[in-house]
Structures are given as C-alpha cells and as structure tokens.
Scaffold this active site. Sequence first.
Site, PDB file in Angstrom:
ATOM      1  N   SER A  90      67.316  54.865 -38.091  1.00 37.16           N
ATOM      2  CA  SER A  90      66.770  53.777 -37.301  1.00 37.16           C
ATOM      3  C   SER A  90      67.877  52.781 -36.934  1.00 37.16           C
ATOM      4  O   SER A  90      68.631  52.343 -37.796  1.00 37.16           O
ATOM      5  CB  SER A  90      65.691  53.076 -38.109  1.00 37.16           C
ATOM      6  OG  SER A  90      65.171  52.042 -37.362  1.00 37.16           O
ATOM      7  N   GLY A  91      67.970  52.468 -35.663  1.00 35.27           N
ATOM      8  CA  GLY A  91      68.968  51.508 -35.203  1.00 35.27           C
ATOM      9  C   GLY A  91      70.294  52.153 -34.858  1.00 35.27           C
ATOM     10  O   GLY A  91      71.255  51.474 -34.528  1.00 35.27           O
ATOM     11  N   THR A 105      67.265  55.745 -28.955  1.00 30.75           N
ATOM     12  CA  THR A 105      66.496  55.416 -27.752  1.00 30.75           C
ATOM     13  C   THR A 105      67.441  55.027 -26.619  1.00 30.75           C
ATOM     14  O   THR A 105      67.265  55.455 -25.475  1.00 30.75           O
ATOM     15  CB  THR A 105      65.515  54.269 -28.071  1.00 30.75           C
ATOM     16  OG1 THR A 105      64.762  54.669 -29.205  1.00 30.75           O
ATOM     17  CG2 THR A 105      64.596  53.984 -26.924  1.00 30.75           C
ATOM     18  N   ASN A 124      66.147  47.477 -37.099  1.00 31.67           N
ATOM     19  CA  ASN A 124      66.351  47.526 -35.649  1.00 31.67           C
ATOM     20  C   ASN A 124      65.332  46.602 -34.981  1.00 31.67           C
ATOM     21  O   ASN A 124      64.149  46.668 -35.271  1.00 31.67           O
ATOM     22  CB  ASN A 124      66.144  48.985 -35.180  1.00 31.67           C
ATOM     23  CG  ASN A 124      66.391  49.149 -33.688  1.00 31.67           C
ATOM     24  OD1 ASN A 124      66.692  48.178 -32.995  1.00 31.67           O
ATOM     25  ND2 ASN A 124      66.272  50.371 -33.218  1.00 31.67           N
ATOM     26  N   SER A 162      62.773  48.942 -32.794  1.00 28.83           N
ATOM     27  CA  SER A 162      62.697  50.238 -33.450  1.00 28.83           C
ATOM     28  C   SER A 162      61.511  51.043 -32.915  1.00 28.83           C
ATOM     29  O   SER A 162      60.396  50.535 -32.813  1.00 28.83           O
ATOM     30  CB  SER A 162      62.540  49.997 -34.953  1.00 28.83           C
ATOM     31  OG  SER A 162      62.485  51.221 -35.598  1.00 28.83           O
ATOM     32  N   SER A 163      61.804  52.303 -32.562  1.00 29.33           N
ATOM     33  CA  SER A 163      60.706  53.160 -32.083  1.00 29.33           C
ATOM     34  C   SER A 163      59.896  53.578 -33.294  1.00 29.33           C
ATOM     35  O   SER A 163      60.450  54.135 -34.246  1.00 29.33           O
ATOM     36  CB  SER A 163      61.248  54.403 -31.396  1.00 29.33           C
ATOM     37  OG  SER A 163      62.350  54.083 -30.605  1.00 29.33           O
ATOM     38  N   GLY A 203      65.188  59.748 -37.323  1.00 33.76           N
ATOM     39  CA  GLY A 203      66.142  60.529 -38.119  1.00 33.76           C
ATOM     40  C   GLY A 203      65.724  60.561 -39.574  1.00 33.76           C
ATOM     41  O   GLY A 203      64.685  59.998 -39.953  1.00 33.76           O
ATOM     42  N   GLU A 208      65.127  59.715 -43.224  1.00 35.30           N
ATOM     43  CA  GLU A 208      64.940  58.394 -43.827  1.00 35.30           C
ATOM     44  C   GLU A 208      65.004  58.515 -45.339  1.00 35.30           C
ATOM     45  O   GLU A 208      64.260  59.294 -45.933  1.00 35.30           O
ATOM     46  CB  GLU A 208      63.598  57.788 -43.391  1.00 35.30           C
ATOM     47  CG  GLU A 208      63.645  57.344 -41.946  1.00 35.30           C
ATOM     48  CD  GLU A 208      62.445  56.544 -41.492  1.00 35.30           C
ATOM     49  OE1 GLU A 208      61.479  56.424 -42.260  1.00 35.30           O
ATOM     50  OE2 GLU A 208      62.481  56.051 -40.348  1.00 35.30           O
TER      51      GLU A 208
END
Length: 1079
Positions: A107-108, A112, A157, A160-161, A387, A389
């Site tokens: 994340s981050g 995206t 993030n 974040s998605s 991704g 985690e």
Amino acid sequence: MEVKTSLLDNMIGVGDMVLLEPLSEDSFIENLRNRFDHNEIYTYIGSVVISMNPYRALPIYTPEKVEEYRNRNFYELSPHIYALADEAYRSLRDQDKDQCILITGESGAGKTEASKLVMSYVAAVCGKGQEVNKVKEQLLQSNPVLEAFGNAKTVRNDNSSRFGKYMDIEFDFKGDPLGGVISNYLLEKSRVVKQPRGERNFHVFYQLLSGASDDTLKKLKLDRDFSKYNYLSLDSAAVIGLDDAANFRTVKNAMQIVGFMEDEVQSVLQLVAAVLKLGNIEFKPESRSNGTDESRIKDKNDLKEMCELLGIEQSVLERAFSYRTVEAKQEKVSTTLNVAQAYYARDALAKNLYSRLFSWLVTRINESIKAQTKARHKVMGVLDIYGFEIFEDNSFEQFIINYCNEKLQQIFIELTLREEQEEYVREGIEWTNIEYFNNAIICDLIENHQNGILAMLDEECLRPGTVTDETFLDKLNTICAGHKHFESRQSKNSKFLTDHSLPHNCFRIQHYAGKVLYRAEGFVDKNNDLLYRDMSQAMYKAKHSLIKQLFPEGNPAKVNLKRPPTAGFQFKASVGTLMRNLQTKNPNYIRCIKPNDKKASHIFTDTLVCHQVRYLGLMENVRVRRAGYAFRQAYEPCLERYKMLCKRTWPHWKGPAREGVEVLMADLQVPADDFSYGRSKIFIRNPRTLFSLEERRRQCLQDLATLIQKIYRGHKCRSHFLLLKKSQIVVSAWYRRYAQEKKYQKIKSATTVVQSYTRGWQARKLLRELKYQKRCEEAVTTIAAFWHGTQVRRDYRKFFRANAGKKIYDFTIQRIMQKYFLGLKSTSPPMSPVDKSWPARPYRFLDGVHAELRKIFHHWRCKKYRSQFTEEKKAVYKEKLEASEIFKDKKALYPSSVSQPFKGDYLEITKNPKYQKLNSSVDAKVLLADVVNKINRANGKGTARIFLLTKKGVVLADQKTGQVKASVPLPDLASVSVSTQNDGFFALKLKEGSASAIKGDFLLSSERLIEIITKLHLTGATAADSERLNIDISDEFLVQFNHDKVCVKFIQGAARNGNGVSCKRKNNRLLEVSVPTTA
Ligand SMILES: Nc1ncnc2c1ncn2[C@@H]1O[C@H](COP(=O)(O)OP(=O)(O)OP(=O)(O)O)[C@@H](O)[C@H]1O
Ligand SMILES: [Mg+2]
C-alpha cells in the site's frame, strides 16, 4: 540520422538488475538506492519494471517523454514505465498478442499511479478521432469515480485503494480503443463502519459533506459537520493536500462524462447519505418480562430521515432492527435481537449497502464503457491489486490478499519461465533447467478443495451447531498440521510448541514472500458476511429503485433458503477467473516499491525496501532471469554497439549481422561457454562478459574519441592554413589591383593634362579664325543693312506721302472716340431719372453725339426705372401722366395736385355700411367716390352730393341718404369744361337728345377736380363704345340749364371769408365765379 542509444548508455548503477554483479540482496538494494538518489525511479529486471515511489512530481511524464519512448525498443532508452507501456501496446497492435499489465506492491507503493500512467500513455499514443477520444476519456474518467468510492486515507497512503481492480481495455485491429471492462475484487467494507486510528472512511463521504451545495445537503437531510456522523472518524477528517470539495466536483464531472444520468447520480448520493444516517441509529436495552434483553432505538429521527431518503416504511425497518426470522423448511421462527445483535445488524446493513453500491457502480461504468462493436477485440488488461500485506495483526482480509498474491506469484513464475523457455526454443538455444521455488504448494494449502484452508473455513461456516473461530482453528490444526508451510502452536508439529512468537489463537503461513501470522478471530464472521434476511427484505420493500435493485434476495417471491456463497468462496472463484484470464495474455510486470513509511520524498529506508524486495520475490525474479542467460540482444544492435572493438567490423561490416557478431566474438576471444548464438539474438550467460564488453567499448570509445579529436584538430589546422593561404592570395590580388589602379590614374591624369593643353591651343586657334570670320560677316551685314535702310526709307517716303495722312487721321479719330466712350463709361451719371447731370463734352466736334447720347442714356435709365414698377403703380403713373397731358400749363390748379396721390374711393363705399344700399344700386365697379358740390343753377350755391364714377357712368347721390339723384352713362357725356384758374369748378355737358340731357348739364365743384376729370377722361377712353371725352379749358363756357344756356365766367378777385372761390348768378345768362388771385 537516428542515433542508436541503449539502456547501457549513461547508466546510474545498473538499469537492469540482471546485470548486477555480484548479485546479492545488499547490492540489489544499493543499486536501487543509488538510482533513487539520482531520480532514477525505474529499474528493470529483464522485462519487469521496478518502480520506486518518488513521493513528488518528477518531470518525466511530459508529452515530450511520451514522444521519446514512442515506438522505441524496450532496452533502447533508460528504464521507464512508458517503455513497458509502449512495448505492451506495440505487441498488442502489431503482433496481435493480448496483454496484461500486472502491478503489485504494498500500500502506498504507487500501483494506482502506475496504472494511471500506463493508461494515459496508451491513450496518448493510440489513434485519435472524435469517437476514439470519447472512449479514451470515459476510460480515464472511470478512475476518479472508483477512487472516490473505493479509496480512503490510511496510515500508509492518503489515497489508498481499498479494492482490487482489473481493467480490460479493448482495442480494434488498428489499435484504437473501443471500450473496456472493469472487475473489482473484495472491497474493504469493514471500513464503512469502523476505521483504524488515523484513518478515514471512504473519500466519498467527506467529499459529499464538503463539496455538495447547501441545497443538495438539505435534500439529502445531511449536515456539513463531519462530527455529527458516527461512521466518520474525526481525527483525520481533513487531509493535507487533499481538497475534498474540489474532488467532489471532479467526481461529479467524471460521472457525467462516463455517462451517469442525473437521477442516477442523485440515487447514488442518497445511498451514501443513507449509510451516514444508518450509522447514527443507536440502540438501548429494554428488559422484557421473560428476563431477556431487547433492543430499542434511542432516537428515531435518523431512522425516520433514512427511511424518507430510501422510501422505506419506518415500521418495516424498525422491525428489522428488533427481530430476526429464521426460516427452516416450512417453519418460520422469529427471535428478538438484543442490543449487540441490533448493532451487528445495523453495521452489516451499512457494509452491505455500501459494498453493493460499489459493485453496482462498477457494473454501471462497465455498461457505459463497454465496446459497442462485436468485432474481435485485442485486449490489454491492467491489474492494480493490493500487494502482499504483513502487519502485526493480520486477519481474514490479509489472508485473502496474500492468497491473491500467491496466485499472482505463481502465474508470474509460470509465465516468466514459459516465456524464457519459449524464447530459447524460438532461438534454437539448448534449454537448461532452471532452479526456482514454485509456490504452488502454498496455493494448494489455501485453495485445495478438500483440505485447503478456505475449504475448511467454508465447511466450518456451513456446519450446523456452534461455530467459532476457535473451532475453525482446531480444524486447521488437525488437518493442515503436516503441511510444510503451515505453522501453529497447537498443531501436532512439535516444532512450534515452544515458539512464543506464535500465539495460541493464531496460525502462521510461510508465504513465498515471508511468514505471516494470522489471528483466527473474525475469520468465521467475515467469511459468513451475514446479513439478516429481514434486513434484505426490508430493503427490498423500499420505493427507491436502486436500493431495491441492490437487494434482490429480499424479494419474497424468490426466497432462497440456501445460504449465500461465503466471502472466501466468492473471492477464490473470482481469483480463479482472473488467473485463467491472465494466463491467456502476455504478462508485463510493474513491481512498485515504497521507499519510506513517511510518505516523504528523498528518504530511502533500507529495511523497508529490503522487506518489500523480499516479499515481492524480486531476488527470485532476478535469479530466474539469470538462470539461463543473463543478457540477450539482437544481432544488429549488438554489432552496432560493439563493432568498434574489432578491426574487421569497424567501421562497417558488409555481411549479415550474425556473422559480424561471430567475427567480433572470435576476435575478442570471448570464451565459447560464456555465450550462445540464437537465431536472431546473441545470448550472454554472465553479466561479467557483458560488462567486459562494455568496458572495452568504453576504452575503445576513448581511443576513438582521441582519434576523432586528432583528425578533427588536423582538419581544423589544415582548414585554418588553407583559409590563411586563400586569404593571402585574396589580399595580394587586391593590393596589386589597387597599385595598378593608382598607376593608371596617374597616367590618365597626365594624359588628360597634355590633351587639355593641345585641345586648348587648337581651340584658341579655331576661335581666332571664327572671330575673324564673324567680324567679316558683321561688317558685310552692317553695310547691307545701311544700304537696305536707305532703300527702304526712300521707298517709304514715297509711300507715306500718298496714304499715311488719311490713315493717321482715321486712327486718331478712332483713338479719340475710343477714349471718349471709355471715359463716358467711368463718368456716367447716376441712374435716377430726375438727375440732370451729364459730363462735359471733351471735344467740340462731339457736340451732337454728346447731346444724342445724353438723350439715349436718359431714355434708357427711365426705361430701367419704369421696368421696376408694379402693375398698380403703373396705373397710378398712367393717370398722373394723363392728368399732366390734360392740365399741365393749362390750369392753375394742376401743380397742387401733382404731389397728391389719386386714391379713387375716398368714401370707402364698399366697406362703409352707410353706403351699402348705394353700393348695391351701382352695378359696376366704383372707380371714384367723393363728395362734390353741386352748384345750384339758380343762386350759384353748392349742395353736397356723392359723386361716383364707374366704368359705365357717373352717379350723383344724396350725401346723407345715399339716394341716387342722377345717373349719367358715359356715352351720354359730350364734354367736360373747366376753367384755367385755381378753382374746382367743372361742368359735365351731356349730349343733346340723350336720356340724361333732359335736366340739363351738371355744374359741380370739387377739390379733387384734376383726379375726377383725369379718371373720367380715361374711363371714357377705355369704354369701348365711346370716343374720347372732350375737355375744354377756358375761363368762359356755356352750360345747358333746362332749356337755357348759361355762361359760366371765371374772373380773378380778392379772397373773401377764407374760402376764396365764390359763385354768383349775375343774370339769366351769366354765372360768375370769382377765383382769388394766387400769390
Ligand atoms: N510516479 C509517481 N510520481 C509521483 N508521486 C507518486 C508516484 N507514484 C505514487 N506517487 C505518490 O504516492 C501516493 C500513493 O500512490 P498510490 O495511491 O498509487 O499507491 P498504491 O500502491 O495504489 O497504494 P494502495 O495499495 O494503498 O492503493 C500517490 O498518492 C502519490 O502521491
Ligand atoms: Mg491504489
């Protein structure tokens, strides 16, 4: 000429990790750091792109960059995400191979952003046109909509998605985009009801509250204040650098571009508002008589507003919050809910409502962006998925996400190896077996149908009886204990019995990217994802069409007693579909790495990067890639790059490229083991070989540079010398020319002097001769002139004597007359007719002419004067003239009358009402009306009478009454007699025998005698039938009185009694009028 470049040019560190020498985790990270410090955020592992998040805007995404990377080979320029996008797009367009771009990272890390960069690059390089641009715009604008509803600020993030996204972009045979299909995976719906500290709910809630107009908020029954909503965490409501209000407008605009109708947008916003309202519904316990606790809604206002928004009957929803109906076969059992259950039901509803809304949005976007034609499409898939985690506390979500990553890793290995193998076969290189770790075993641990973790979780969830997370863990411990990658404290595997890092309520899986500890708590619940049927039925009863659509299972006509599929099951199925889909496509990988935890630019945290490098399996990736041949390159670019290392290939190789490379390799004595010749490429086993080639090339380039310098300097000096030489020739030529010019000018001027002297001498000589000739000619001319003069004078004298006298006389007279007339012109007298002046005559002989001219002039000016008269004035003058002709010098009264104007009608007979009767009795126009004295025949006394003169005759009337006393037509008048004296007496004599003559003639007296007689005379003259009236002027005349003729005699006497004239009858025959003598 196109300049051939290579990835190897100006490399910072190595641009391709495959070339890393020696290869170790440390050198790998050092290389990443080195490149990151130099703003090189992209690095390759073969065809895989590693992307480091720079956390700042770099100037590497400009349109110029797009152009730079467009249609260039992958290794031709320094690593860039555009190179990967270009490669993918070109193989899709030119080789008809479907592509997928797999973007992974934590994340981050920038997944995206990377997906958006790829999409924007493809949009920039693919075809253009109105329709195509619309499709592009719709595809690009789907991002802001999904990000608003699916992204949230997390500690890792700010954007974040919270869902996985796979988008298929479809192209036609030309490579123009036709449309797309989006699939979404596992939205993190728990965020709707609860957010970890420092995180926010999904962006859309904040965007709506900050960006919507007051009016919209009122319609949605919302308040702008975030703190009013339980579902919104307050500690980070406002995020620095995130403008919620502006983003709201962007999202609305994007929805419009994508094709959402206005009412659809409103429905969506109503649902979002409903979720916020739902969160505010609170419950309180209420004890029942049977001892159980029941829940009651604390404040029904929010419930009411929510029901109004969604068009649900409040009582229906209220009941759904209080009871739960369980149906088994034909039986229905209703149980009351306690407070905890009511909250559970509320949150479950909120989560379901939101996640279903999100799925509906994806479906709706798909409807808009789907390709309009049925023709065969080429497809480019872009996968932006969470991704790996590894948190301190990992739960069901992490488990699912990591499972997905395992699957992706597997497909990666499979596809990379397959591609590698395919390339070897294609190139005719012997296949060497590559050692690598296959994670299929871990995938099997999770997804095996019989004893996989997911299958067991499902089994546990569906099992009747009490099911808890502990029972699930027990099951795992019994079934998976023997698995190599499963670790648990309670498993029979004695290895972990004393492992204190593994708590009792957890299990651990050794993923390909590292070990992850999962807490079993919540697994069952989350997998069940239970929404009470009463809730779905309540929702289905809503009048709001979108809500109804989102809860189809609430339809009582379609009651399905079967449990809905579990979350794990659904996810496994969708991942399965995704994998199958990806396997049919050519993969392109982007591995995103986050350089630090602070979201800060320029900070590179080794441990964090190392961690990611590990779990992304990047080292593994490099090893796989290097297992066979580390580097490969087509023969042409290879020869082009290294040809300077061998004399035979430098500067030009005439034969085929492969032979050139063979000659080159032989010449360089590269050991045969280090490389192989493929069909179109040379394969280099070890990066060291490549680097030694590069080193030699660098050396050689330096030598070449020296050579080029040398030649260039020589060339420069020679050019300079030649230039000097050329200049010297030019200078000397110019000088010679100058000197010759000077000499020539000198000679020329000397010649001119000599010439001028000679010419002067000749000219003077000529002049003398000409002068002499001229004098001779002049002398002859003078003599001839004198002679001619003498002759002419002689002739003239003769001639003059004969004619000249008369001519001179005529001329003189003519001159005098001319002068005289011109003189007259300037001295002519004024134009007044009474002016008597006339210039004196200049010569006596002009006497006659002068007098004649005076007359003519006078006549002319009189004529001029007369011509100015009006008709009336002319008549007056005519009368005056007549009077003058009759009386001038004949009667003494005349001079006094000259200055008196002849008025005619002194009595104003037409206007005076007194004489109206008289006027009407006279039938012709009155020419004269005055009072006269009628002289009595008997005594000579006067009686006043009105005297009228008309065109026809004379009328006498009484002065007082206006009665006509006598009327005499003009033809009856014979003559008029007057004296020569200064008196007004006149006698009208009538023709004998006429009708008027019966009473005799009239003797009358008037001061206006002159006017009366003149007018009478003129009227008589103009009357057509009469002759001119005779006028006698004498001091004695006869007047016929009745039958007697009386003589009227005028004598001169002294003035008496003021009135001078007196008349007396002397006797029968005489009437004497005495007129005073005028002084
Ligand atoms: N190439 C880039 N250039 C500049 N900034 C970037 C780039 N890539 C990422 N960022 C920054 O990093 C932030 C996070 O990136 P992004 O949202 O793409 O991460 P992500 O991998 O999708 O995370 P998540 O898994 O949480 O969705 C972005 O908001 C942006 O500020
Ligand atoms: Mg993202």
